[in-house]
Design a protein around this motif. Sequence first.
Motif, PDB file in Angstrom:
ATOM      1  N   ALA A   1       0.986  -1.258  -0.049  1.00 38.59           N
ATOM      2  CA  ALA A   1       0.051   0.174  -0.092  1.00 38.59           C
ATOM      3  C   ALA A   1       0.936   1.390   0.014  1.00 38.59           C
ATOM      4  O   ALA A   1       1.786   1.119   0.593  1.00 38.59           O
ATOM      5  CB  ALA A   1      -0.840   0.051   1.126  1.00 38.59           C
ATOM      6  N   VAL A   2       0.386   2.359  -0.802  1.00 39.81           N
ATOM      7  CA  VAL A   2       1.188   3.590  -0.742  1.00 39.81           C
ATOM      8  C   VAL A   2       0.283   4.538  -0.149  1.00 39.81           C
ATOM      9  O   VAL A   2      -0.749   4.701  -0.378  1.00 39.81           O
ATOM     10  CB  VAL A   2       1.452   3.831  -2.191  1.00 39.81           C
ATOM     11  CG1 VAL A   2       2.147   5.367  -2.198  1.00 39.81           C
ATOM     12  CG2 VAL A   2       2.301   2.945  -2.939  1.00 39.81           C
ATOM     13  N   ILE A   3       1.088   5.213   0.653  1.00 42.94           N
ATOM     14  CA  ILE A   3       0.566   6.295   1.588  1.00 42.94           C
ATOM     15  C   ILE A   3       1.446   7.526   1.437  1.00 42.94           C
ATOM     16  O   ILE A   3       2.284   7.403   0.908  1.00 42.94           O
ATOM     17  CB  ILE A   3       0.230   5.955   3.020  1.00 42.94           C
ATOM     18  CG1 ILE A   3       1.560   5.650   3.603  1.00 42.94           C
ATOM     19  CG2 ILE A   3      -0.814   4.677   3.275  1.00 42.94           C
ATOM     20  CD1 ILE A   3       1.400   5.704   5.169  1.00 42.94           C
ATOM     21  N   LYS A   4       1.151   8.820   1.973  1.00 43.30           N
ATOM     22  CA  LYS A   4       1.800   9.818   2.022  1.00 43.30           C
ATOM     23  C   LYS A   4       2.129  10.265   3.455  1.00 43.30           C
ATOM     24  O   LYS A   4       1.202  10.516   3.921  1.00 43.30           O
ATOM     25  CB  LYS A   4       1.334  10.945   0.975  1.00 43.30           C
ATOM     26  CG  LYS A   4       1.779  10.936  -0.359  1.00 43.30           C
ATOM     27  CD  LYS A   4       1.519  12.520  -1.098  1.00 43.30           C
ATOM     28  CE  LYS A   4       2.154  12.285  -2.474  1.00 43.30           C
ATOM     29  NZ  LYS A   4       1.909  13.217  -3.368  1.00 43.30           N
ATOM     30  N   LEU A   5       3.394  10.456   3.710  1.00 46.53           N
ATOM     31  CA  LEU A   5       3.713  11.025   4.865  1.00 46.53           C
ATOM     32  C   LEU A   5       5.272  11.677   4.724  1.00 46.53           C
ATOM     33  O   LEU A   5       6.031  11.437   3.779  1.00 46.53           O
ATOM     34  CB  LEU A   5       4.067   9.788   5.759  1.00 46.53           C
ATOM     35  CG  LEU A   5       2.959   9.219   6.756  1.00 46.53           C
ATOM     36  CD1 LEU A   5       3.639   8.094   7.501  1.00 46.53           C
ATOM     37  CD2 LEU A   5       2.285  10.130   7.490  1.00 46.53           C
ATOM     38  N   GLY A   6       5.321  12.916   5.612  1.00 46.13           N
ATOM     39  CA  GLY A   6       6.659  13.423   5.474  1.00 46.13           C
ATOM     40  C   GLY A   6       6.859  14.172   4.095  1.00 46.13           C
ATOM     41  O   GLY A   6       8.119  14.124   3.604  1.00 46.13           O
ATOM     42  N   GLY A   7       5.814  14.413   3.165  1.00 47.09           N
ATOM     43  CA  GLY A   7       5.943  15.071   1.844  1.00 47.09           C
ATOM     44  C   GLY A   7       6.320  13.924   0.710  1.00 47.09           C
ATOM     45  O   GLY A   7       6.959  14.209  -0.319  1.00 47.09           O
ATOM     46  N   LYS A   8       6.418  12.676   1.319  1.00 39.77           N
ATOM     47  CA  LYS A   8       6.866  11.587   0.402  1.00 39.77           C
ATOM     48  C   LYS A   8       5.938  10.495   0.256  1.00 39.77           C
ATOM     49  O   LYS A   8       4.983  10.248   1.153  1.00 39.77           O
ATOM     50  CB  LYS A   8       8.130  11.055   0.658  1.00 39.77           C
ATOM     51  CG  LYS A   8       9.487  11.999   0.576  1.00 39.77           C
ATOM     52  CD  LYS A   8      10.776  10.913   0.679  1.00 39.77           C
ATOM     53  CE  LYS A   8      11.783  11.796   0.001  1.00 39.77           C
ATOM     54  NZ  LYS A   8      13.146  11.132   0.255  1.00 39.77           N
ATOM     55  N   GLU A   9       6.047   9.685  -0.801  1.00 37.07           N
ATOM     56  CA  GLU A   9       5.124   8.436  -0.830  1.00 37.07           C
ATOM     57  C   GLU A   9       5.932   7.600   0.070  1.00 37.07           C
ATOM     58  O   GLU A   9       6.981   7.207  -0.149  1.00 37.07           O
ATOM     59  CB  GLU A   9       5.040   7.836  -2.369  1.00 37.07           C
ATOM     60  CG  GLU A   9       4.103   8.711  -3.355  1.00 37.07           C
ATOM     61  CD  GLU A   9       4.126   8.264  -4.509  1.00 37.07           C
ATOM     62  OE1 GLU A   9       4.705   7.071  -4.908  1.00 37.07           O
ATOM     63  OE2 GLU A   9       3.055   8.544  -5.161  1.00 37.07           O
ATOM     64  N   VAL A  10       5.063   6.493   0.536  1.00 35.08           N
ATOM     65  CA  VAL A  10       5.559   5.522   1.803  1.00 35.08           C
ATOM     66  C   VAL A  10       5.164   4.342   1.352  1.00 35.08           C
ATOM     67  O   VAL A  10       3.605   4.497   0.988  1.00 35.08           O
ATOM     68  CB  VAL A  10       5.255   5.995   2.996  1.00 35.08           C
ATOM     69  CG1 VAL A  10       5.539   4.892   3.909  1.00 35.08           C
ATOM     70  CG2 VAL A  10       5.898   7.321   3.435  1.00 35.08           C
ATOM     71  N   VAL A  11       5.915   3.151   1.303  1.00 33.13           N
ATOM     72  CA  VAL A  11       5.207   1.881   0.945  1.00 33.13           C
ATOM     73  C   VAL A  11       5.049   1.198   2.254  1.00 33.13           C
ATOM     74  O   VAL A  11       6.066   1.026   3.031  1.00 33.13           O
ATOM     75  CB  VAL A  11       6.418   1.269  -0.138  1.00 33.13           C
ATOM     76  CG1 VAL A  11       5.811  -0.028  -0.341  1.00 33.13           C
ATOM     77  CG2 VAL A  11       6.300   2.120  -1.233  1.00 33.13           C
ATOM     78  N   ALA A  12       3.880   0.620   2.374  1.00 32.26           N
ATOM     79  CA  ALA A  12       3.923  -0.219   3.583  1.00 32.26           C
ATOM     80  C   ALA A  12       3.564  -1.773   2.981  1.00 32.26           C
ATOM     81  O   ALA A  12       2.869  -2.044   2.102  1.00 32.26           O
ATOM     82  CB  ALA A  12       2.611   0.137   4.319  1.00 32.26           C
ATOM     83  N   ARG A  13       4.033  -2.817   3.622  1.00 36.66           N
ATOM     84  CA  ARG A  13       4.004  -4.147   3.382  1.00 36.66           C
ATOM     85  C   ARG A  13       2.782  -4.893   4.146  1.00 36.66           C
ATOM     86  O   ARG A  13       3.297  -5.073   5.505  1.00 36.66           O
ATOM     87  CB  ARG A  13       5.275  -4.725   3.320  1.00 36.66           C
ATOM     88  CG  ARG A  13       5.264  -6.063   2.745  1.00 36.66           C
ATOM     89  CD  ARG A  13       6.823  -6.964   2.844  1.00 36.66           C
ATOM     90  NE  ARG A  13       6.936  -7.851   1.637  1.00 36.66           N
ATOM     91  CZ  ARG A  13       8.044  -8.194   1.342  1.00 36.66           C
ATOM     92  NH1 ARG A  13       8.982  -7.738   1.978  1.00 36.66           N
ATOM     93  NH2 ARG A  13       8.259  -9.388   0.586  1.00 36.66           N
ATOM     94  N   LEU A  14       1.616  -5.477   3.649  1.00 30.27           N
ATOM     95  CA  LEU A  14       0.504  -5.771   4.450  1.00 30.27           C
ATOM     96  C   LEU A  14       0.463  -7.472   3.988  1.00 30.27           C
ATOM     97  O   LEU A  14       1.003  -7.842   3.050  1.00 30.27           O
ATOM     98  CB  LEU A  14      -0.680  -4.892   3.953  1.00 30.27           C
ATOM     99  CG  LEU A  14      -0.579  -3.658   4.113  1.00 30.27           C
ATOM    100  CD1 LEU A  14      -1.791  -2.976   3.583  1.00 30.27           C
ATOM    101  CD2 LEU A  14       0.022  -2.927   5.471  1.00 30.27           C
ATOM    102  N   ARG A  15      -0.297  -7.892   4.913  1.00 25.60           N
ATOM    103  CA  ARG A  15      -0.906  -9.290   4.559  1.00 25.60           C
ATOM    104  C   ARG A  15      -1.564  -9.190   3.453  1.00 25.60           C
ATOM    105  O   ARG A  15      -2.122  -8.361   2.944  1.00 25.60           O
ATOM    106  CB  ARG A  15      -1.484  -9.754   5.662  1.00 25.60           C
ATOM    107  CG  ARG A  15      -0.844 -10.004   6.932  1.00 25.60           C
ATOM    108  CD  ARG A  15      -1.546 -10.449   7.999  1.00 25.60           C
ATOM    109  NE  ARG A  15      -2.779  -9.416   8.397  1.00 25.60           N
ATOM    110  CZ  ARG A  15      -4.135  -9.905   8.444  1.00 25.60           C
ATOM    111  NH1 ARG A  15      -4.306 -11.191   8.600  1.00 25.60           N
ATOM    112  NH2 ARG A  15      -5.157  -8.819   8.627  1.00 25.60           N
ATOM    113  N   ALA A  16      -1.466 -10.572   2.737  1.00 26.36           N
ATOM    114  CA  ALA A  16      -2.219 -10.822   1.392  1.00 26.36           C
ATOM    115  C   ALA A  16      -3.737 -10.483   1.536  1.00 26.36           C
ATOM    116  O   ALA A  16      -4.297  -9.882   0.428  1.00 26.36           O
ATOM    117  CB  ALA A  16      -1.767 -12.113   0.836  1.00 26.36           C
ATOM    118  N   ASP A  17      -4.048 -10.738   2.569  1.00 22.98           N
ATOM    119  CA  ASP A  17      -5.722 -10.871   2.664  1.00 22.98           C
ATOM    120  C   ASP A  17      -5.994  -9.509   3.469  1.00 22.98           C
ATOM    121  O   ASP A  17      -7.161  -9.385   3.937  1.00 22.98           O
ATOM    122  CB  ASP A  17      -6.373 -11.698   3.480  1.00 22.98           C
ATOM    123  CG  ASP A  17      -5.482 -12.140   4.638  1.00 22.98           C
ATOM    124  OD1 ASP A  17      -4.544 -11.562   5.124  1.00 22.98           O
ATOM    125  OD2 ASP A  17      -6.097 -13.120   5.692  1.00 22.98           O
ATOM    126  N   ALA A  18      -5.188  -8.487   3.506  1.00 17.37           N
ATOM    127  CA  ALA A  18      -5.684  -7.335   4.230  1.00 17.37           C
ATOM    128  C   ALA A  18      -6.691  -6.707   3.507  1.00 17.37           C
ATOM    129  O   ALA A  18      -6.556  -6.477   2.410  1.00 17.37           O
ATOM    130  CB  ALA A  18      -4.369  -6.395   4.371  1.00 17.37           C
TER     131      ALA A  18
END
Length: 371
Positions: free
Chosen positions: A325-342
């Motif tokens: 998942a891509v979110i925005k924090l600190g003025g940058k795109e941030v990648v989060a790694r979630l479970r497959a069934d999230a």
Amino acid sequence: MAFLEISGLKKRYGALDILKGIDLELEKGGFLVLVGPSGCGKSTLLNTIAGLEAISEGDIRVDGRSIAGLHPSKRDIAMVFQSYALYPNMTVAGNIAFGMEMRGVPAEERKKAIDEVAKVLQISHLLDRKPSQLSGGQRQRVAMGRALVRDPKLFLFDEPLSNLDAKLRVDMRTEIKRLHARMKTTIVYVTHDQIEAMTLATKIAVLKDGVLQQFGSPAEIYNNPANMFVADFMGSPAMNLLSGTIEKGNTGLSVSLARADGEPIRLPIAAGREQLEAHAGRAIVFGIRPEALTDPDGADRNAKTVAENDCLIEVVEPAGSDTFAVIKLGGKEVVARLRADARIQAGQHARLAFNLDKAVFFDPQSQMRIA
């Protein structure tokens, strides 16, 4: 005592400095991977060990003996090239035996050595074929066999898998790791592929612009990067590096990260990071790996400091075993790694867990790690 010692090694071409004082040590039976972007000096360093390039300053010692001034043929080193460098008019057996034949090894001894190496590399059925009749992976095995049959003190590999397709690279990576475990050989291996480096190495040397950025085990390089370059270069996806501010309150230190859709996120800083107190009120760079930013149910249960926050999901990328998942924090795109069934959807807010035990902090000016 280290088996391979490189001390103060410099290489210049005229006024151009290519290697700028490299210091490395490798134990006997170790697997050292030299990694870095194109033009960082890793192949030049390998060539100085092989004797294909003369050094400008410093020393290289193998098994306690300096080899810096020795001719390549006197160094007892075998090299496997990216291009395989097989003789097209010779059979596989002929290619493997060529070096032994030049050294006057008796025919019976040559045949025994060929058979042993071919068995280890699983190419016994290919000994009568010519290189043009082989696949890329088979040619690479033959090139490795030609090196192994010499039983040298040190093996050098110069990007040996870069000409192979993705699946074959993974297969050959496994073969090389299995071979190293079985034969306990000492190897120096060059690659630009950081996954290859993490998979194969007992020690990794990360280079940039001829300067050694960090030297350590794969776990040390990955979990404790010395600077922002190493943090960004090692890991796929790369570490998230965000602009933030250290704040000091009644409950201790925290890091504040700006976000476009609301108030800043404030994350508590894990205990044992007292050196960050000197940076209170100042800008820092906050680093967190994608796997340390996940859905709450997927968070590490052994982590001591985990903070949860609602974040706006901008992009969702299913990847089979994981969902990114891509979110925005600190003025940058941030990648989060979630479970497959999230259960998350782009355009909606979702609860994410930050594992602060795994967070690292860098000075934005020097780009060196603070804590």
